[in-house]
Design an enzyme around this catalytic site. Structure first.
Site, PDB file in Angstrom:
ATOM      1  N   CYS A   1     -12.774  -7.011  -6.203  1.00 33.99           N
ATOM      2  CA  CYS A   1     -13.710  -5.982  -6.277  1.00 33.99           C
ATOM      3  C   CYS A   1     -14.947  -6.458  -5.830  1.00 33.99           C
ATOM      4  CB  CYS A   1     -13.503  -5.586  -7.567  1.00 33.99           C
ATOM      5  SG  CYS A   1     -15.089  -4.600  -8.121  1.00 33.99           S
TER       6      CYS A   1
ATOM      7  N   CYS B   1     -17.365  -6.561  -8.609  1.00 30.06           N
ATOM      8  CA  CYS B   1     -17.203  -7.532  -9.822  1.00 30.06           C
ATOM      9  C   CYS B   1     -17.385  -8.975  -9.149  1.00 30.06           C
ATOM     10  CB  CYS B   1     -15.626  -7.721 -10.053  1.00 30.06           C
ATOM     11  SG  CYS B   1     -15.120  -5.810 -10.541  1.00 30.06           S
TER      12      CYS B   1
END
Length: 472
Positions: free
Chosen positions: A398, A401
């Protein structure tokens, strides 16, 4: 028999209608979830001389409001990062396809010119250098210096060329000159729940804990709240942890505190509603309980929260120790807006003086204090383990992230370098340039934003405590 049953039903109805009965029942339920999450998060922290309550009051009432204001400024909101670096540990090239995993990079004209022109510079004068000089600094060699610059600025530039002592660094830094490195506005790409989960996400944390936290294969760490441990695994793990030396135990608690902080951010900025006309983000009490409720996590959750406070002390101590570096007149938070830059420098110094005033700092001198050769070996092992964790961030599928993972590990790595660097942060008159401690703009931005994330997490604990008390 029917008469007896009717009498019992009538008796139950009377009791349930009684205000006292109802209030007592509600009181028994109300706050039970909050107690399961927070009842153990109190008192003194292991390996420290400070208690949770002192940290909580200091953070929420003194430092958090000022820090929040500072991190909204241009100097700290723009972070240069390379999100395209390949994972150095496994060949999995899958990336999260969810829209909330995406990161929107800045267009060149969206970043203040003072930051864009030379992100490693501190002052306006230092930005007035030729292309050749910048190339010399890029190759880490001393180039020609404009004779019109002040001696102080010349010294700052000389210091920069000697900054890159890799033996001092606790994290893998991005190459800011890479064509893949882009500026990101942190305020427009906030850390929050993205939907990134499952085997890919747990592979990251498993790699961090299993391979980098000084843990033998025979000890299994029960860190996943969704997968309860078996038998006495939890007790075995914590018995083993207490048997570790202070340095290795502190390493684990620091990583666990970072993990807890990230989980708090995801729970406090959770996608509660997603329709064609509205997307609502907010606190998800159920998600918080899954990660921190003592019963749901086999007693693991409250320990994670206490490790968050431990991490707070580590980073707070680094801020107090780095104060002399920022007190130098040559160090400016330069964006090109002189008035705002001056105000931001003033606000930063207020925050650092506040950090210094904290009554019960973590004592970093207690680490690596044994026999010299053994202590140096342990410190190097500690440094390389954390540097490895910073490299794992390039494996996160991600991108949002990954962004916040890289920023927070760089910030924590910078804090560790401040605490354990051999260089002098407060330069003595008879010491040469090479002995002077330096930070790049990237490290400054990461250091303050990483602490801001921890500070925000502790502030959010108060919100979750009140939410759980009101909901249950």
């Amino acid at each position: 028999m029917k008469a007896l049953l009717l009498l019992l039903l009538l008796f139950a109805a009377v009791l349930s209608a009684s205000p006292g009965w109802t209030e007592q029942s509600n009181d028994m339920q109300r706050g039970s979830a909050a107690r399961r999450c927070f009842c153990q998060v109190t008192g003194y922290l292991n390996d420290c001389t400070c208690d949770v309550e002192t940290i909580h009051d200091f953070n929420n009432n003194k430092i958090f409001p000022k820090l929040e204001e500072l991190l909204n400024s241009d100097y700290f909101r723009y972070y240069k990062v390379n999100l395209k670096k390949p994972c150095p540990f496994w060949s999995d090239k899958s990336h999260c396809g969810l829209r909330d995993c995406a990161v929107k990079a800045c267009e060149p004209d969206e970043v203040p010119a003072g930051i864009r022109s030379a992100s490693f510079k501190y002052t306006e004068e230092a930005n007035v250098v030729s292309k050749d000089e910048r190339e010399c600094e890029k190759t880490e060699k001393l180039g020609a210096v404009n004779n019109s610059l002040s001696e102080e600025t010349k010294q700052a530039m000389l210091d920069w060329t000697r900054h890159d002592d890799s033996s001092d660094n606790f994290c893998e830094a991005d190459d800011e000159y890479s064509p893949d490195a882009e500026y990101v506005d942190l305020l427009l790409n906030p850390e929050r729940y993205t939907g990134y989960k499952g085997p890919e996400a747990w592979k990251i944390w498993n790699s961090i804990y299993e391979e980098n936290c000084f843990k033998p294969n025979s000890i299994r760490r029960p860190f996943n709240p969704m997968v309860p441990g078996r038998g006495d695994e939890g007790r075995t793990f914590y018995n083993w942890l207490q048997g570790l030396c202070l340095e290795k135990r502190s390493f684990y608690r620091t990583v666990s505190g970072l993990h807890a902080s990230i989980n708090i951010h995801l729970s406090s900025r959770y996608l509660l509603r997603d329709t064609w006309y509205e997307r609502k983000w907010g606190h998800n009490a159920t998600e918080f309980q899954l990660r921190f409720d003592g019963e749901m996590t086999k007693g693991e959750g409250p320990r994670r929260l206490k490790n968050l406070y431990f991490l707070y002390l580590i980073e707070l101590r680094a801020l107090s120790k780095v104060l002399p570096f920022f007190e130098r007149s040559s160090i400016q938070l330069y964006t090109g807006n002189k008035a705002l830059d001056t105000e931001n420098k003033k606000l930063l110094l207020e925050i650092l003086h506040l950090a210094k005033s904290f009554p019960s700092h973590f004592d970093e001198s207690s680490l690596f204090a044994g026999e010299k050769k053994e202590a140096e070996t342990l410190k190097e092992e500690f440094r390389l383990h954390f540097k490895n964790i910073s490299r794992i961030m390039d494996c996160v599928g991600c991108f949002k992230c990954r962004l916040w993972g890289k920023l927070q590990t760089q910030g924590l790595g910078t804090a560790l370098r401040i605490l354990f660097s051999e260089k002098q942060i407060n330069k003595l008159p008879d010491s040469g340039p090479s002995q002077r401690f330096q930070l790049t703009r990237q490290e400054i931005v990461a250091l303050l934003n990483a602490f801001g994330r921890i500070s925000n997490s502790i502030r959010e604990l108060q919100n979750f405590r009140e939410l759980l008390n009101n909901l249950y």
